[in-house]
Enzyme design. Structure first.
Site, PDB file in Angstrom:
ATOM      1  N   THR A  40     -19.413 -37.053   6.779  1.00 30.77           N
ATOM      2  CA  THR A  40     -20.010 -36.024   7.633  1.00 30.77           C
ATOM      3  C   THR A  40     -20.732 -35.002   6.757  1.00 30.77           C
ATOM      4  O   THR A  40     -21.396 -34.117   7.262  1.00 30.77           O
ATOM      5  CB  THR A  40     -18.900 -35.290   8.425  1.00 30.77           C
ATOM      6  OG1 THR A  40     -17.855 -34.961   7.512  1.00 30.77           O
ATOM      7  CG2 THR A  40     -18.345 -36.159   9.536  1.00 30.77           C
ATOM      8  N   LYS A  52     -20.308 -44.167  13.231  1.00 32.76           N
ATOM      9  CA  LYS A  52     -20.402 -44.712  11.868  1.00 32.76           C
ATOM     10  C   LYS A  52     -19.382 -45.849  11.676  1.00 32.76           C
ATOM     11  O   LYS A  52     -19.739 -46.929  11.209  1.00 32.76           O
ATOM     12  CB  LYS A  52     -20.167 -43.588  10.835  1.00 32.76           C
ATOM     13  CG  LYS A  52     -21.194 -42.473  10.945  1.00 32.76           C
ATOM     14  CD  LYS A  52     -20.987 -41.364   9.918  1.00 32.76           C
ATOM     15  CE  LYS A  52     -19.782 -40.506  10.193  1.00 32.76           C
ATOM     16  NZ  LYS A  52     -19.875 -39.723  11.445  1.00 32.76           N
ATOM     17  N   THR A  53     -18.130 -45.568  12.070  1.00 32.19           N
ATOM     18  CA  THR A  53     -17.090 -46.599  11.923  1.00 32.19           C
ATOM     19  C   THR A  53     -17.434 -47.816  12.779  1.00 32.19           C
ATOM     20  O   THR A  53     -17.248 -48.963  12.356  1.00 32.19           O
ATOM     21  CB  THR A  53     -15.724 -46.028  12.365  1.00 32.19           C
ATOM     22  OG1 THR A  53     -15.553 -44.775  11.728  1.00 32.19           O
ATOM     23  CG2 THR A  53     -14.574 -46.953  12.033  1.00 32.19           C
TER      24      THR A  53
HETATM   25  P1  ADP Z   1     -17.581 -41.950  13.618  1.00 36.22           P
HETATM   26  O1  ADP Z   1     -17.072 -43.025  12.703  1.00 36.22           O
HETATM   27  O2  ADP Z   1     -19.021 -41.612  13.384  1.00 36.22           O
HETATM   28  O3  ADP Z   1     -16.713 -40.710  13.631  1.00 36.22           O
HETATM   29  P2  ADP Z   1     -16.883 -43.861  15.704  1.00 36.22           P
HETATM   30  O4  ADP Z   1     -17.639 -45.058  15.254  1.00 36.22           O
HETATM   31  O5  ADP Z   1     -15.410 -43.854  15.463  1.00 36.22           O
HETATM   32  O6  ADP Z   1     -17.546 -42.525  15.111  1.00 36.22           O
HETATM   33  O7  ADP Z   1     -17.192 -43.675  17.279  1.00 36.22           O
HETATM   34  C1  ADP Z   1     -16.296 -42.999  18.146  1.00 36.22           C
HETATM   35  C2  ADP Z   1     -16.255 -43.700  19.476  1.00 36.22           C
HETATM   36  O8  ADP Z   1     -17.487 -43.458  20.159  1.00 36.22           O
HETATM   37  C3  ADP Z   1     -16.141 -45.223  19.397  1.00 36.22           C
HETATM   38  O9  ADP Z   1     -14.819 -45.654  19.515  1.00 36.22           O
HETATM   39  C4  ADP Z   1     -16.958 -45.737  20.555  1.00 36.22           C
HETATM   40  O10 ADP Z   1     -16.146 -45.871  21.685  1.00 36.22           O
HETATM   41  C5  ADP Z   1     -17.956 -44.625  20.801  1.00 36.22           C
HETATM   42  N1  ADP Z   1     -19.314 -44.928  20.291  1.00 36.22           N
HETATM   43  C6  ADP Z   1     -19.839 -44.513  19.116  1.00 36.22           C
HETATM   44  N2  ADP Z   1     -21.117 -44.898  18.985  1.00 36.22           N
HETATM   45  C7  ADP Z   1     -21.431 -45.568  20.110  1.00 36.22           C
HETATM   46  C8  ADP Z   1     -22.630 -46.215  20.586  1.00 36.22           C
HETATM   47  N3  ADP Z   1     -23.763 -46.199  19.863  1.00 36.22           N
HETATM   48  N4  ADP Z   1     -22.590 -46.847  21.789  1.00 36.22           N
HETATM   49  C9  ADP Z   1     -21.445 -46.833  22.514  1.00 36.22           C
HETATM   50  N5  ADP Z   1     -20.288 -46.223  22.135  1.00 36.22           N
HETATM   51  C10 ADP Z   1     -20.272 -45.597  20.946  1.00 36.22           C
END
Ligand code: ADP
Length: 340
Positions: free
Chosen positions: A163, A69-70
């Site tokens: 979440t 998401k981030t």
């Molecule tokens: P959330 O915000 O949903 O908790 P993040 O965006 O922080 O998740 O993602 C966590 C890590 O996972 C990122 O730093 C990245 O390295 C990896 N990641 C997430 N989504 C992808 C994707 N679609 N393709 C490649 N790497 C990803």
């Protein structure tokens, strides 16, 4: 040279981990693997806004932690060439915190609020006119003499992540005019690609078979995949081994992760339902008490994966372990349950 204290070493390690997390974060849409539906919708929305020379509308992303998401918010900031300011629901403690964040935005900025479900309700209400009309209503004074002043805000895009989308009030949800996007768990093949890319960045040699082995234990989640890859790399390095399937198996058994990717807490959770409550259904609060864990952790971390694997069911009367869960733990499925 001055010797580092354990605390300093810990801090340094933490910094390195978060730095690695950032270096592994995709830098362009091509590197963002999977989530095709969300990605395609976003690309159209961004292109259309650009053609109209307008600000992209407010967006909400939801789904379990670590699904990207981030990362999407960062990619949108890159695509639009706009600055991104990052905060989170629990970090905004007072109405004044949000007011200062909003008034300090430059025209066109993106404001990213993580864990928006943890935003205080009276602060949330300030967001409504800000999102809808681009204005901030501030109440001065109390009682009958209280008056409202309205501040014009620079145009901005709010991107929020959660979440727990069910905890968001519907007035808030409806103000994400650009759309509400659900991020899905990734397939093993998609996770394998993410691991191969991360391995290249970390300069770790690995092959398809090994990457798939890690992928299968990664809870369908990129963040977990990257974490496991880094731990396997450490294990291979310390033991002067290659990063192959054997190393993966050894590392994961050291971490207490089984062949389905279940952590010790996942296994304990299933065992409690099966052994103490005859397979359930049993209430979440009872499970949490038996595990000495927070209900929120169980709901956000353990359950989505166990449900996705078909090991756990949410029923109106509580949580129940499935026949597959009994099988996985090598426990006989009760005959009386088979009748239902
Ligand atoms: P959330 O915000 O949903 O908790 P993040 O965006 O922080 O998740 O993602 C966590 C890590 O996972 C990122 O730093 C990245 O390295 C990896 N990641 C997430 N989504 C992808 C994707 N679609 N393709 C490649 N790497 C990803």
């Amino acid at each position: 040279m001055k010797k580092e204290t354990p605390k300093e070493i810990n801090e340094k390690n933490k910094k390195n981990e978060s730095f690695l997390d950032r270096t592994l974060r995709p830098n362009c849409w091509n590197e963002y693997i999977g989530q095709e539906n969300t990605k395609n919708n976003l690309l159209i929305l961004l292109k259309a806004a650009k053609e109209r020379q307008q600000q992209p509308e407010h967006l909400l992303f939801y789904g379990p932690a670590g699904l990207g998401k981030t990362t999407l918010a960062y990619l949108i900031s890159k695509e639009t060439g706009r600055q991104i300011k990052i905060t989170s629901g629990p970090a905004i403690e007072k109405v004044g915190d949000l007011a200062s964040l909003l008034t300090n935005l430059s025209p066109g900025d993106i404001l990213f609020i993580d864990e928006i479900h943890r935003l205080n309700k009276n602060i949330e209400e300030i967001l409504y006119p800000a999102m809808e009309a681009g204005s901030l209503d501030i109440i001065l004074g109390k009682g009958p003499s209280a008056r409202t002043i309205q501040l014009e805000l620079p145009p901005f895009t709010l991107i929020a992540a959660t979440t727990r989308v069910a905890l968001l009030s519907s007035p808030l949800r409806s103000r994400f005019s650009g759309g509400v996007f659900r991020l899905e768990f990734y397939s093993d093949e998609e996770i394998k690609e993410i691991i191969k890319r991360s391995a290249r960045i970390l300069k770790v040699e690995t092959d398809d078979e090994t990457a798939l082995e890690i992928a299968k234990r990664s809870r369908f989640t990129p963040r977990t995949a990257n974490f496991l890859l880094k731990r396997c790399r450490d294990f291979a390095q310390v033991n002067k081994n290659k990063l192959d399937k054997t190393t993966v198996n050894q590392t994961l058994s050291l971490l207490g992760i089984d062949e389905l990717g279940l952590s010790q807490l996942d296994t304990q959770l299933l065992k409690i339902i099966i052994e103490k409550f005859n397979g359930g259904p049993v209430g979440l609060n009872t499970i949490a008490a038996a595990l000495s864990e927070e209900q929120a952790t169980i709901e956000e971390v353990n359950e989505p994966y166990l449900i996705q694997l078909g090991l756990l069911e949410r029923t109106p009367r509580g949580r129940a372990a499935t026949e597959k869960a009994f099988k996985h733990l090598n426990i006989q499925y009760p005959e009386d349950k088979k009748l239902f």
